[in-house]
Design an enzyme around this catalytic site. Structure first.
Site, short mmCIF file in Angstrom:
data_model
loop_
_atom_site.label_atom_id
_atom_site.label_comp_id
_atom_site.label_asym_id
_atom_site.label_seq_id
_atom_site.Cartn_x
_atom_site.Cartn_y
_atom_site.Cartn_z
N THR A 225 -73.15 -11.23 -25.22
CA THR A 225 -72.95 -11.24 -23.77
C THR A 225 -74.15 -11.87 -23.09
O THR A 225 -75.30 -11.57 -23.43
CB THR A 225 -72.72 -9.82 -23.21
OG1 THR A 225 -71.50 -9.30 -23.77
CG2 THR A 225 -72.60 -9.84 -21.70
N PHE A 227 -76.36 -12.27 -19.82
CA PHE A 227 -76.73 -11.58 -18.59
C PHE A 227 -77.58 -12.51 -17.73
O PHE A 227 -78.34 -13.34 -18.25
CB PHE A 227 -77.52 -10.31 -18.90
CG PHE A 227 -76.71 -9.23 -19.54
CD1 PHE A 227 -76.18 -8.19 -18.80
CD2 PHE A 227 -76.46 -9.25 -20.92
CE1 PHE A 227 -75.42 -7.20 -19.40
CE2 PHE A 227 -75.70 -8.26 -21.52
CZ PHE A 227 -75.19 -7.23 -20.76
#
Length: 326
Positions: A225, A227
């Site tokens: 992921t 960020f």
């Protein structure tokens, strides 16, 4: 009538002439950009985002959330606080209560976080940094639970999507979306029902005293992921190498092709393009575009000047260093 070989030879000559013209146009564009980029007014100033007096950083979720993990790693000695939603996190920054907020923007398995993309359009914040976190989801239950006991699984929609293959192996489980993976773990802890499970981090298991029923359930070992750190201060650094933009194009034939050609002719590498629908315009789209470059470079400045003249909407989302893993 001309022979086939003669026609082919003429086409080859035309191709060579076209390539020469493209090279010439690229050189002229560079000359224009050198005279323009000093005057470009884009509202950004050159400054390292860590050079500021950082008193507070916020993230969405609760302790144990992946956003919490990233924020602690990035700002280990800074006061960090959690809020309920992505919009709340951005509001804290805009209101001056926090200097930065940390939010997820994209996952390698499940795609973009649409809520964050939409907020980047609406809110006056910019990206000042991005970091990639490897994600390994766990299935968490109460201390007395076994996998055979589970009937309902709670997690964030992205986590549920990332674990879709695993969940398809358990078709008798109900899936319920929650604001956050760690909030899901907290619910399982609070309800204390062995029929409930949460998809969350190993840290959440430790924080909420839950049993890890299964590990690595996202199946994709490369699950990552991305960020971003958001700020209301429009800053970039000399080492920034990634530029993010939002474009809204005129609804004209070939416009997207022509716009993409501007990046090519200025020698810029386009690394991502994502479309989002414009709600007030049926089947028309805005484009989120990432390119390699720095706001101080002449070719980037030239592209921005051209885009200002050709598109009805342009927003610079940030210029920052790309893909730092933590």
């Amino acid at each position: 009538m001309q022979k086939l070989e003669e026609i082919k030879s003429q086409l080859d000559t035309l191709d060579e002439d076209i390539l020469k013209l493209i090279d010439k146009k690229r050189e002229l564009s560079k000359l224009i950009s050198k005279s323009r980029y000093e005057e470009a007014d884009i509202g950004f100033k050159c400054s390292e985002y860590r050079d500021f007096n950082i008193k507070k950083v916020v993230y969405q979720g609760v302790e144990g959330a992946y956003s919490h993990i990233v924020t602690k790693k990035l700002f280990p000695d800074i006061n960090i606080e959690n809020v309920n939603t992505f919009e709340d996190a951005i509001k804290e920054v805009l209101d001056g209560n926090a200097l930065y907020c940390v939010v997820p923007i994209e996952n390698s398995s499940a795609g973009i976080v649409t809520d964050v993309y939409d907020l980047l359009l609406k809110k006056d914040v910019v990206i000042v940094a991005e970091y990639d976190l490897h994600i390994s989801h766990c299935l968490l239950g109460t201390k007395d639970a076994n996998i055979e006991d589970i009937k309902t699984v709670y997690s964030h929609p992205q986590a549920l999507m990332q674990c879709a293959s695993y969940l398809r192996e358990h078709t008798d489980w109900s899936q319920v979306s929650f604001l956050n993976t760690a909030v899901s773990a907290k619910k399982v802890k609070d309800d204390n029902s062995k029929e409930q499970a949460a998809i969350a981090s190993e840290l959440s298991a430790n924080l909420y005293d839950l049993k890890i029923l299964d590990r690595g359930i996202n199946r994709n070992s490369n699950n990552t992921t991305r960020f971003v750190v958001l700020s209301k201060e429009k800053i970039f650094s000399e080492s920034s190498n990634k530029l993010s933009l939002i474009l809204e194009l005129p609804h004209e034939k070939g416009m997207l092709y022509n716009i993409l050609g501007i990046f090519v002719l200025n020698g810029l590498n386009l690394v991502k393009i994502e479309s989002r629908p414009i709600p007030e315009k049926t089947f028309e789209y805005r484009f989120f575009i990432d390119i390699e470059g720095n706001l101080n470079s002449p070719n980037v400045s030239n592209v921005l000047e051209i885009l200002k003249e050709k598109v009805p909407f342009l927003k610079v989302l940030g210029n920052y260093c790309s893909n730092k893993s933590i």
